[in-house]
Design a protein around this motif. Sequence first.
Motif, mmCIF file in Angstrom:
data_model
loop_
_atom_site.group_PDB
_atom_site.id
_atom_site.type_symbol
_atom_site.label_atom_id
_atom_site.label_comp_id
_atom_site.label_asym_id
_atom_site.label_seq_id
_atom_site.Cartn_x
_atom_site.Cartn_y
_atom_site.Cartn_z
ATOM 1 N N GLU A 53 -3.904 0.690 -11.214
ATOM 2 C CA GLU A 53 -5.009 1.607 -11.463
ATOM 3 C C GLU A 53 -5.199 1.891 -12.950
ATOM 4 O OE1 GLU A 53 -1.340 3.988 -11.466
ATOM 5 O OE2 GLU A 53 -2.157 2.441 -10.132
ATOM 6 N N ASN A 111 -2.578 -11.600 -5.868
ATOM 7 C CA ASN A 111 -3.065 -10.421 -6.587
ATOM 8 C C ASN A 111 -3.638 -10.696 -7.970
ATOM 9 O OD1 ASN A 111 -2.231 -7.893 -4.889
ATOM 10 N ND2 ASN A 111 -0.447 -9.255 -4.805
ATOM 11 N N LEU A 157 -7.978 -5.796 -2.098
ATOM 12 C CA LEU A 157 -8.366 -5.538 -3.479
ATOM 13 C C LEU A 157 -8.709 -6.845 -4.188
ATOM 14 C CD1 LEU A 157 -5.632 -2.921 -4.453
ATOM 15 C CD2 LEU A 157 -8.035 -2.478 -3.904
#
Length: 327
Positions: free
Chosen positions: A89, A120, A4
């Motif tokens: 999300e 991240n 991601l």
Amino acid sequence: MNALPKIPVTALTGFLGSGKTTLVNHILTAEHGRRIAVIENEFGEIDIDSDLVVSGDEKIIEMSNGCCLCCTARTDLIEILHDLLGRRERFDHILIETSGLADPNPVAQTFFVDDSVAENFGLDAIVTLVDAAHIEEHLDETGEHGVGAQAQDQIAFADRIVINKIDLVDEAKLGSVTRRVRSINASADILTSTYADIDLERILGIGAFDLTRTVTEDPSWLEEEHNHDPSLSSVGISLNGSLDRSSFESWLNTFIDARGGDVYRLKGLLAMHNDHRRIVVQGVHRMFELTPTSPWGQAERTSKLVIIGRELDRSEITEGLEGCLSS
């Protein structure tokens, strides 16, 4: 390897009263298409900023633990970022509003000292607000108990600088402030604003933070520590009931006349007698204003006031505010 993309993070800094919360509200109410998680942090034992931030779909996380992010609370920030990963999300950008006393260096270090955070999250930019009317005065406060070094560090480490409150200064003063700021930071883009009303595309998602440049200029950057001036403190007072507005304004005027030079920031949410609205008080040094906002409704009418400054007398301030309670 993490598949991601990294979540961009904007760190918002600036000395007390520069307009950070105003800019946060501008970001939360503007049409920019981003889902933003806001992490609030303030230097004091009573949470005021979260009451002054506009509510919305964005996630507001409060860190009112009496410390700033550049001190021991940095571990709390890492824990919050870990927690946000489980809900990524729900947002695609994070905004951190730091305390007005925060050194941005250790805040930035947070995104490189923890492996999970570094994998991240990406520090997109450090945006520093500058109070056009007062910044030169703060920068001139040097010596053992001066705050000039803190204000200078916030400017020096910025990727974007917003000179705010330009409506309070003339052209000559603005030119002087701009030159002073540029002498501290030669590379950051400088924007100007009134009430922090700026083009958000100039500060969000700009990819301006450059770790290579930072470490090249200061090889010991990741090991630096930060300490506050011990003469600076925050006095927070919370009172149930309503205040008499005339008495409060008289007390505050007297207090500011006597101690305005030592008051770097004053902010509060007040309940006034015979007034159904929440009253926000904001002040910097000898300047302050009271602004009515939303009605109290069924909420408990509680007045909260925070004063950040030098050598403050808590008992004196508490006694003065209690004397303003409506009989």
